[in-house]
Design a protein around this motif. Sequence first.
Motif, PDB file in Angstrom:
ATOM      1  N   ALA A 432     -12.425  -1.252   4.046  1.00 49.36           N
ATOM      2  CA  ALA A 432     -12.259  -0.109   3.140  1.00 49.36           C
ATOM      3  C   ALA A 432     -12.799  -0.495   1.776  1.00 49.36           C
ATOM      4  O   ALA A 432     -12.577  -1.600   1.305  1.00 49.36           O
ATOM      5  CB  ALA A 432     -10.786   0.258   3.031  1.00 49.36           C
ATOM      6  N   ILE A 434     -12.302   0.410  -1.857  1.00 47.80           N
ATOM      7  CA  ILE A 434     -11.494   1.190  -2.788  1.00 47.80           C
ATOM      8  C   ILE A 434     -11.748   0.641  -4.174  1.00 47.80           C
ATOM      9  O   ILE A 434     -11.231  -0.401  -4.555  1.00 47.80           O
ATOM     10  CB  ILE A 434     -10.010   1.114  -2.432  1.00 47.80           C
ATOM     11  N   GLU A 436     -11.379   0.108  -7.889  1.00 46.34           N
ATOM     12  CA  GLU A 436     -10.304   0.297  -8.854  1.00 46.34           C
ATOM     13  C   GLU A 436     -10.800   1.262  -9.917  1.00 46.34           C
ATOM     14  O   GLU A 436     -11.981   1.328 -10.200  1.00 46.34           O
ATOM     15  CB  GLU A 436      -9.940  -1.044  -9.503  1.00 46.34           C
TER      16      GLU A 436
ATOM     17  N   ARG B 325      -5.686  11.979  13.597  1.00 50.36           N
ATOM     18  CA  ARG B 325      -5.050  12.991  12.746  1.00 50.36           C
ATOM     19  C   ARG B 325      -4.040  12.351  11.800  1.00 50.36           C
ATOM     20  O   ARG B 325      -4.060  12.582  10.618  1.00 50.36           O
ATOM     21  CB  ARG B 325      -4.330  14.027  13.621  1.00 50.36           C
ATOM     22  N   THR B 326      -3.152  11.567  12.384  1.00 55.51           N
ATOM     23  CA  THR B 326      -2.063  11.008  11.578  1.00 55.51           C
ATOM     24  C   THR B 326      -1.960   9.514  11.865  1.00 55.51           C
ATOM     25  O   THR B 326      -2.725   8.964  12.651  1.00 55.51           O
ATOM     26  CB  THR B 326      -0.712  11.661  11.936  1.00 55.51           C
ATOM     27  N   GLN B 327      -0.974   8.907  11.225  1.00 56.42           N
ATOM     28  CA  GLN B 327      -0.784   7.468  11.416  1.00 56.42           C
ATOM     29  C   GLN B 327      -0.641   7.116  12.889  1.00 56.42           C
ATOM     30  O   GLN B 327      -1.098   6.060  13.329  1.00 56.42           O
ATOM     31  CB  GLN B 327       0.461   7.007  10.648  1.00 56.42           C
ATOM     32  N   THR B 330      -3.759   5.862  14.546  1.00 50.48           N
ATOM     33  CA  THR B 330      -4.611   4.839  13.924  1.00 50.48           C
ATOM     34  C   THR B 330      -4.838   3.625  14.824  1.00 50.48           C
ATOM     35  O   THR B 330      -5.861   2.959  14.712  1.00 50.48           O
ATOM     36  CB  THR B 330      -4.050   4.366  12.564  1.00 50.48           C
TER      37      THR B 330
ATOM     38  N   SER C 187      -4.722  -6.419  -4.432  1.00 52.18           N
ATOM     39  CA  SER C 187      -5.498  -5.742  -3.401  1.00 52.18           C
ATOM     40  C   SER C 187      -6.241  -6.738  -2.537  1.00 52.18           C
ATOM     41  O   SER C 187      -6.824  -7.697  -3.034  1.00 52.18           O
ATOM     42  CB  SER C 187      -6.506  -4.794  -4.042  1.00 52.18           C
ATOM     43  N   ASN C 264      -3.480   1.105  -2.907  1.00 47.00           N
ATOM     44  CA  ASN C 264      -4.294   2.080  -2.173  1.00 47.00           C
ATOM     45  C   ASN C 264      -4.555   1.730  -0.716  1.00 47.00           C
ATOM     46  O   ASN C 264      -4.486   2.581   0.144  1.00 47.00           O
ATOM     47  CB  ASN C 264      -5.650   2.263  -2.870  1.00 47.00           C
ATOM     48  N   ARG C 265      -4.870   0.489  -0.454  1.00 47.37           N
ATOM     49  CA  ARG C 265      -5.323   0.120   0.880  1.00 47.37           C
ATOM     50  C   ARG C 265      -4.128   0.029   1.819  1.00 47.37           C
ATOM     51  O   ARG C 265      -3.063  -0.457   1.448  1.00 47.37           O
ATOM     52  CB  ARG C 265      -6.035  -1.227   0.782  1.00 47.37           C
ATOM     53  N   ARG C 270       1.467  -1.876   3.041  1.00 48.39           N
ATOM     54  CA  ARG C 270       2.470  -2.554   3.893  1.00 48.39           C
ATOM     55  C   ARG C 270       3.007  -3.791   3.182  1.00 48.39           C
ATOM     56  O   ARG C 270       4.205  -4.038   3.172  1.00 48.39           O
ATOM     57  CB  ARG C 270       1.835  -2.978   5.218  1.00 48.39           C
ATOM     58  N   SER C 290      -4.457   5.926  -1.651  1.00 46.49           N
ATOM     59  CA  SER C 290      -5.576   6.648  -1.020  1.00 46.49           C
ATOM     60  C   SER C 290      -5.603   6.468   0.492  1.00 46.49           C
ATOM     61  O   SER C 290      -6.103   7.320   1.202  1.00 46.49           O
ATOM     62  CB  SER C 290      -6.914   6.290  -1.662  1.00 46.49           C
ATOM     63  N   GLU C 291      -5.043   5.356   0.995  1.00 50.30           N
ATOM     64  CA  GLU C 291      -4.917   5.244   2.452  1.00 50.30           C
ATOM     65  C   GLU C 291      -3.472   5.442   2.892  1.00 50.30           C
ATOM     66  O   GLU C 291      -3.058   4.963   3.961  1.00 50.30           O
ATOM     67  CB  GLU C 291      -5.430   3.872   2.932  1.00 50.30           C
ATOM     68  N   TRP C 293      -1.863   7.849   4.167  1.00 48.23           N
ATOM     69  CA  TRP C 293      -1.608   8.507   5.459  1.00 48.23           C
ATOM     70  C   TRP C 293      -1.563   7.523   6.615  1.00 48.23           C
ATOM     71  O   TRP C 293      -0.900   7.756   7.607  1.00 48.23           O
ATOM     72  CB  TRP C 293      -2.658   9.587   5.705  1.00 48.23           C
ATOM     73  N   ARG C 294      -2.234   6.376   6.454  1.00 47.10           N
ATOM     74  CA  ARG C 294      -2.229   5.376   7.517  1.00 47.10           C
ATOM     75  C   ARG C 294      -0.885   4.652   7.616  1.00 47.10           C
ATOM     76  O   ARG C 294      -0.647   3.918   8.578  1.00 47.10           O
ATOM     77  CB  ARG C 294      -3.322   4.328   7.277  1.00 47.10           C
ATOM     78  N   VAL C 295      -0.078   4.778   6.570  1.00 49.63           N
ATOM     79  CA  VAL C 295       1.193   4.057   6.527  1.00 49.63           C
ATOM     80  C   VAL C 295       2.306   5.063   6.253  1.00 49.63           C
ATOM     81  O   VAL C 295       3.369   4.707   5.753  1.00 49.63           O
ATOM     82  CB  VAL C 295       1.157   2.990   5.404  1.00 49.63           C
ATOM     83  N   ALA C 296       2.049   6.328   6.568  1.00 50.96           N
ATOM     84  CA  ALA C 296       2.957   7.397   6.147  1.00 50.96           C
ATOM     85  C   ALA C 296       4.363   7.193   6.688  1.00 50.96           C
ATOM     86  O   ALA C 296       5.350   7.444   5.983  1.00 50.96           O
ATOM     87  CB  ALA C 296       2.395   8.745   6.597  1.00 50.96           C
ATOM     88  N   GLU C 297       4.476   6.705   7.927  1.00 42.42           N
ATOM     89  CA  GLU C 297       5.816   6.578   8.526  1.00 42.42           C
ATOM     90  C   GLU C 297       6.645   5.540   7.772  1.00 42.42           C
ATOM     91  O   GLU C 297       7.802   5.785   7.437  1.00 42.42           O
ATOM     92  CB  GLU C 297       5.687   6.188  10.002  1.00 42.42           C
ATOM     93  N   GLU C 298       6.037   4.385   7.509  1.00 42.51           N
ATOM     94  CA  GLU C 298       6.764   3.344   6.778  1.00 42.51           C
ATOM     95  C   GLU C 298       7.112   3.809   5.368  1.00 42.51           C
ATOM     96  O   GLU C 298       8.189   3.519   4.858  1.00 42.51           O
ATOM     97  CB  GLU C 298       5.927   2.060   6.682  1.00 42.51           C
ATOM     98  N   GLU C 327      -7.049  15.421   2.850  1.00 43.58           N
ATOM     99  CA  GLU C 327      -5.864  15.625   3.694  1.00 43.58           C
ATOM    100  C   GLU C 327      -4.712  14.684   3.361  1.00 43.58           C
ATOM    101  O   GLU C 327      -3.579  14.919   3.784  1.00 43.58           O
ATOM    102  CB  GLU C 327      -6.235  15.373   5.164  1.00 43.58           C
ATOM    103  N   LEU C 331      -0.753  14.959   4.501  1.00 41.01           N
ATOM    104  CA  LEU C 331      -0.238  14.145   5.606  1.00 41.01           C
ATOM    105  C   LEU C 331       0.987  13.348   5.168  1.00 41.01           C
ATOM    106  O   LEU C 331       1.944  13.204   5.926  1.00 41.01           O
ATOM    107  CB  LEU C 331      -1.338  13.203   6.116  1.00 41.01           C
TER     108      LEU C 331
END
Lengths: 463, 561, 448
Positions: A432, A434, A436, B325-327, B330, C187, C264-265, C270, C290-291, C293-298, C327, C331
């Motif tokens: 990724a 990103i 800063e 779509r979602t986590q 992934t 980061s 962000n990452r 995590r 910015s990322e 949504w990839r960790v939304a559950e946690e 999105e 999300l």
Amino acid sequence: MFRRHHLYTWAVALVLLFGLHPVQAQTERGDALIQNATVHTVTNGTLENTDILVRDGRIESIGENLSAPGGVRVIDASGKHVMPGIIDAHSHIAISNVNEATRPVTADVGVGDVLNPYDIGIYRALAGGTTTAHVMHGSANAIGGRNQTIKLRYGNLNPEDYRFEGAPPTIKFALGENPMRVHGEGQSIRPRTRMGVEFVIRDAFRQAQEYTAAKEAYANGERTSPPPYSERLEVLADVLAGDIMVHSHSYRADEMLMLMDVIEDFGLTDTFVLQHSIEAFKIAPEIAERGIPVSVFMDWWGFKFEAFNSTAHNAAILIRNGITASIHSDSGDLIRHMYHQAAKSQRYGDLSDDEALALVTINPAIQLGIDDRVGSIEEGKDADLAIFSAHPLSIYAVPQMTLVDGVVRFDRAEDPDDMRLQVNPEGDVQEAYIAEEHDHTHGHGHYGVHDDGIDLFDFLMQP
Amino acid sequence: MFRRGRHAFVLTLLLLLSTVTALQAQDEVPAATSTTAITNVGVVTAPGQLIENATVLIRDGLIQEVGTNVTVPAGVNRIDGADTLRVYAGFIDGFSHVGVKDAPDSDEDVEDRGDPQPHLAGITPERAVQDFLDPGDRSVRNLRDQGFTAAHVAPKGRMLPGTSAVVLLGGDDPAAMILRNDHAMFAQFESASGMFPSNTMAVIAQFRQLFGEAERRQAIESRYANNPAGMQRPSHDPMHRALFPVLSGDLPVYFYVDDALALHRARALQQELGFNATLVGLAQSFDAVDVLAASGAPLVLTLDLPEKADEDEELPSYDPDLRTRTQADTEAEEENLKARLRSVQQQYVETASLLHSEGLQFAFTTREASAGDLLDNIRRIVDAGLPADEALTALTTRPAQMLGVDQQLGTVESGKIANLIVASGDIFDENTDINMVFVDGKQFDVTATPEEGEEVDPTGRWNLTVRSPQGNVDATLELSGTPDDLSGTIEVQMGPSEEISLTDVDLRGNILTFSFDSGDLGTIDARLTLTETDADGTLTIPQVGGVPVSGTRADPDRTTR
Amino acid sequence: MHSAKQLTLMSIFLSFLLAIGLWSAAPQQADASDRGPFAITNAQLVTVSNGVVEGGTLVIEDGRITALGTEVDIPAGATVIDAEGKSVYPGMIDSGTRLGVTEVGSISLTQDFNEVGTFNPQMDILTAIHSNSRLIPVNRMAGITTVITEPSGGRISGKAALINLHGYTPSQMHVGDVRLMTLNFPSTGRQGFWDSRSDEEIEREAREAIEEMDKLWDRALQYAEIDSAHAANPDANEAPSYIPKLEAMLPVVRHEMPVMIRVNRAGDIRKALEWIDERGLEHVIFSGLSEGWRVAEELAEAGFPALVGPVVSMPTRQSDRYDRAYENAGLLHDAGVKIALRTGEAANVRNLPFEAGFAAAYGMSKDDALRAVTLAPAEIFGVADELGSLEEGKQASLFIADGDPFEPATEITHLFINGHHVPMESEQTRLYDEFLDRSPGVELHPVD
């Protein structure tokens, strides 16, 4: 318009400049019938419940209840809006290099030599309804390199397939802070001031005249040998002949007036477009009087001193003064939502829907000399079309499908997530980028992903 | 100061070493014969042609006889193939910089970075690789160990480094290496740093400029040659003059292209400027097969491949319709992207096979590949579908033809130069070792990969002694960094000594190798076997040979990492 | 007496000062704002907290909303604003900007957000807020009444502050004493193609950075212990020594001041969650994501709120679907993370409504998007009793629009910040007024 009488010379110049390039693979052209759409023609008002029939990459007919010959793809656009494919008059996508910053005049280089079809930014731009981009050299030099107008035919792997056939060649000029910073401040060579910028440009033009004269003298037998070959002066001679349009980066009113005078002195007013032009609104009457088109930022400002005395109403003022104005992106991010940039002209000014849409369609097409092909929905024009879920000037509009030459190049419903055309065989699937938010400079924005292959210098350059 | 120090060191060392070599020369007992017979071997005389139970007789650097009915003279050196060994024609590297020294750094300042002195900007078409050859360079041995016995080499540099030569990967001096000089002009999109041309588009512009001006000068020179009367004498200009044979098409341009973009650009430039191009490198050319085919240019394909994927990892095949779509999606996304990555890696390995199936012919270049991977990579390419005979062709007869040396190299035939590989079996079999190679009739035993001991951390200071019959010279070696990324200096205790930076510092297990620039003596290569406390090995000095060196840690208390 | 020449020089000097916006006369606030009372009548009141009131009246007195609804008495002497056909919205809040601490992007001496050093908890952005920044009126005209202005750089950049976009001193602008300790979580992402560090180097740098953070936290805890003991019994316990960085960390380690963690990452998010857990931090607000949504559950499980954005930005990965960034906020919201939106802007904070609009176009409901720029940030910053919705007793920070404020074509007609009726003009509108139909045009110029 001003470019008509130059079509012939451009055609000649094209042969001269590009005639020896590899024969381009036959550009793919598509057929389609778009049904029941609200069609924003831009030049001819808005048509409800209208069909567009595309044959062999061109708009064959526009009307109600058109029928498709067998085998032609039918696209149901009920409840949807269609506008001409968006044209970005100032972009830096799809190229591997932007600036050759080592000297104040680099007319010899051209970004058309380093097109990069693998740039995912091309697809992302298509996903915002953009179909044509004027890909420009950077602004490090008073006279920079040549630009290249491209069609976003993403999916093709051969750079040649992207050139907009017949688009007039253009060259980048740049005034003010950038060339002053890179050369005067950075290297202690001219230009360090706006006086120096003028001199560098006039001097280059004069050298090109001397060069041409020397070549003629040789041809006439007045010299025993031709002058030392100069790729740079060859290109500048073409500029002086009106065969290459000048697109100049500019910010302050005074420097625009200066260049307008220089351009007039060398008889190039008909092949001249102002770019960025933060302060163009201040001299709108002077610009209008000379019939010079202007391409501006919608709302970027404040990122440097020459961009400080600014108003987002710039485009509206220019339009109201009768100038052919366009909005450009100058950004891999903004090129993805030019329709939204145009919409802002209704907040910062009172442009009608057609006037707002013209800022990113027919007006940039005129500026690039390609309005006979693109920029509006008219029979006979290229089928470069963008289909939206709602009125494209609405914030809630979502681009659904983008066609270039009648070929669907973006389809929100069908496209895979991963649209890369190449994968670094030694890369990491989790890579990724990103950036800063910078600690200094770049007041204009989000510091998003930068395109691969653009060197660090370009990244650090101001717009 | 710097120069003076180095100078003193070199002088003293030269003095010592000249005594060493003189002594060695006096002591040496000449070999009774240089004629060698390899008997009871399978000989692959040319791709697809195997003679079993054959004999190869090598004499005076040439293959004198090959066949099943060869009379072996008495007293010659014999190598018994025991019916298992195989003899192949030595491989020919279609393009690289093996055995080529860096051009000396110029200490000239850039006068105008917008229009710099050409040699600073990497424009030296007048240079010839013969001036930069170094048979003692480690790369020569490394390539030989992989079965390469000849190479087409060009000077190192940027956009126009100079003209190339076909060389044998053996020989005692540069002249002895050269088989054919001035084969081609080397070009690439390698920009200058901080001066024009500073990127690819400027390099392309600069090619146009150089060709345009060369054309003008050529016209003027030819008019002047016809009739100088009344005409100003054209100035002498070796740089543009070196391009005249390129303009006329007599000298081919070997254009190195790293990827598909460079390939398109080189092709466009070639069509525009009209030179005679050979396209070299061609990684990612699977994306531009049509362009390669249309170009009709001779091709030289890279032997550099992406690193081998972890084949134990089970992956589904790539599914472009998989949506994230979602986590929750992934994990599947990651697997899917890995699957795509793996298939792309495979595309690189399959490129040779693809080009072959499209009817395109090519040789191979080792330029970007790690020398140690070459044979492995060739085998991966064959496993990926390139017929073995075609691979052998690309490594032997085709480069020989392309380089105009097919009368001398490429097959095992009587009368050709004795450039041979002796392998333990079928060379494309992964269990086969190369036992020895012959270059110009001279036998080189292939040092099996050295037995690597347990890794030693070499960082710190070492006191070394370079031993010569005339006395010992002390040196101090200082190493820092991590075992993966070592750097250091060496200081030879002799007169006004100085620290010289090491280059190519590499550690494999307990084997440390590095090089350093001695100035006049050229680049000295070192190879040391280390224990926690001791070092033992050789310094290899160009045109002199190996000198023993040993030493101990200056800081013996230091413990391992 | 001044000579003519001196006057000319003086006027050049003055115009120069004006031009670079350093002249304290603050031309953009020349028209004093009006403090009311006001009654906005016949309006659609979009309260955010309590639905929409059609044909309503809203009364502003002494800086507060004192009444709203359909049956409301208009106080005597109130300025009545007839909002027939228009809507009233609570002022929008941008949860991450540099407004007031930067003027000209390329001129570093006009930048006040990035102090020297890795750990700067003692820096307070509020002290550097330039109340008369030219950027403020330009941006508030979009209906943005309140922003977080944040420092950046280093590991701990200093304290961010919540400010109203009207006022003549930083303390007049400061809202609810809200300060957020800004921490940039290490980061492990590459910043771009030019970032040539090896994976190992990146990992090592990140690990070392976390060790440094732990060291600071441990020392701050120790310092707090000394400080508490001294406060409890000054005679028995020595006062802590003067260590400004540790002193500034006291409210943080005592969980009194929120830590705004910028990350962000996905992998870094995590790691940040782990670190927060290890350190037992209670009051955390994420920024950026910015990322996310990839960790939304946690993130949802951890329960910390997040300031997400910019929405209109690029996907972080080449392989990402093109609309990932659009999105992301939606999300995270769907996963149960409480979110507010941030532009990360200075010159164009005015794009906040468009950012919200994009979030709505790409998955969020319009109501949720509106909430993410009004009530949600007010709740996250603990000022929901003051800001974020149209409710009696709250600060009168609101605006009137002739349509959906996220739509570019909508005109914002009136703006109230903390009860002040702020004129709808800025340098940019003044330039528009002056130059739309410039006089003289070309006619007085010498004819060529």
